[in-house]
Motif scaffolding. Structure first.
Motif, short mmCIF file in Angstrom:
data_model
loop_
_atom_site.label_atom_id
_atom_site.label_comp_id
_atom_site.label_asym_id
_atom_site.label_seq_id
_atom_site.Cartn_x
_atom_site.Cartn_y
_atom_site.Cartn_z
N VAL A 1 0.85 -1.19 0.00
CA VAL A 1 0.00 0.00 0.00
C VAL A 1 0.89 1.24 0.00
O VAL A 1 1.83 1.34 0.78
CB VAL A 1 -0.92 0.01 1.24
CG1 VAL A 1 -1.76 1.28 1.29
CG2 VAL A 1 -1.81 -1.23 1.25
N SER A 2 0.58 2.15 -0.89
CA SER A 2 1.32 3.42 -0.97
C SER A 2 0.69 4.42 -0.01
O SER A 2 -0.52 4.43 0.15
CB SER A 2 1.25 3.96 -2.39
OG SER A 2 1.92 5.18 -2.49
N PRO A 3 1.43 5.24 0.65
CA PRO A 3 2.89 5.43 0.60
C PRO A 3 3.64 4.60 1.62
O PRO A 3 4.87 4.61 1.63
CB PRO A 3 3.04 6.90 0.88
CG PRO A 3 1.94 7.20 1.86
CD PRO A 3 0.79 6.31 1.42
N ARG B 1 6.69 4.51 -2.65
CA ARG B 1 6.15 5.72 -3.27
C ARG B 1 6.15 5.67 -4.78
O ARG B 1 5.64 6.56 -5.43
CB ARG B 1 6.92 6.94 -2.79
CG ARG B 1 6.75 7.18 -1.30
CD ARG B 1 7.24 8.56 -0.91
NE ARG B 1 6.95 8.83 0.47
CZ ARG B 1 5.81 9.38 0.89
NH1 ARG B 1 4.87 9.70 0.05
NH2 ARG B 1 5.63 9.60 2.18
N ASN B 2 6.71 4.59 -5.35
CA ASN B 2 6.67 4.46 -6.80
C ASN B 2 6.42 2.99 -7.14
O ASN B 2 6.43 2.12 -6.26
CB ASN B 2 7.97 4.98 -7.45
CG ASN B 2 9.20 4.25 -6.98
OD1 ASN B 2 9.25 3.01 -6.99
ND2 ASN B 2 10.22 4.99 -6.55
N LEU B 3 6.20 2.74 -8.41
CA LEU B 3 5.84 1.39 -8.85
C LEU B 3 6.91 0.36 -8.49
O LEU B 3 6.60 -0.74 -8.03
CB LEU B 3 5.59 1.40 -10.36
CG LEU B 3 4.97 0.16 -10.95
CD1 LEU B 3 3.65 -0.17 -10.29
CD2 LEU B 3 4.77 0.35 -12.44
N THR B 4 8.17 0.70 -8.67
CA THR B 4 9.25 -0.23 -8.36
C THR B 4 9.24 -0.62 -6.89
O THR B 4 9.35 -1.81 -6.55
CB THR B 4 10.62 0.40 -8.74
OG1 THR B 4 10.59 0.70 -10.14
CG2 THR B 4 11.76 -0.54 -8.42
N GLU B 5 9.11 0.36 -6.00
CA GLU B 5 9.08 0.07 -4.57
C GLU B 5 7.85 -0.74 -4.18
O GLU B 5 7.93 -1.66 -3.35
CB GLU B 5 9.11 1.37 -3.77
CG GLU B 5 10.42 2.13 -3.88
CD GLU B 5 10.37 3.51 -3.24
OE1 GLU B 5 9.27 3.97 -2.86
OE2 GLU B 5 11.44 4.12 -3.11
#
Length: 108
Positions: free
Chosen positions: A67-69, A73-77
């Motif tokens: 779940v972001s954040p 914070r990005n697609l790779t993470e």
């Protein structure tokens, strides 16, 4: 199978096949709080057997989530966190959707 999965996660979620037997479920906004429940409903929806010709097919699945954040914070993470929870779930007995905390405990 796709219809079972989509019904389980709801019409407001985007379910996409990444390749092979891997799928991504995207839920935006406040609905993301229900992600674990949605993923677990999807896993449960895959349990009933079905026939293909004369063969009886039984499926099994594992799921991980991010779940972001909180998890990235990005697609790779986010994908990295989801894969970590997926493999933690595969190693667990219940094979249900995990959290990054659960994955971190499994890695320790």
């Amino acid at each position: 199978i796709a219809a079972r999965m989509q019904r389980a996660v709801g019409a407001d979620a985007m379910l996409a096949r990444l390749g092979g037997d891997e799928f991504a479920l995207l839920v935006a906004g406040p609905e993301a709080a229900s992600l674990a429940a949605r993923v677990n409903r999807m896993l449960t929806a895959l349990v009933p057997t079905f026939h293909v010709g004369s063969a009886l097919i039984t499926l099994g699945a594992s799921a991980g989530m991010a779940v972001s954040p909180k998890d990235g914070r990005n697609l790779t993470e986010l994908f990295a966190a989801a894969y970590a929870t997926l493999y933690a779930a595969k190693d667990s007995r219940d094979r249900k959707a995990g959290t990054t905390r659960r994955a971190n405990r499994a890695a320790a």
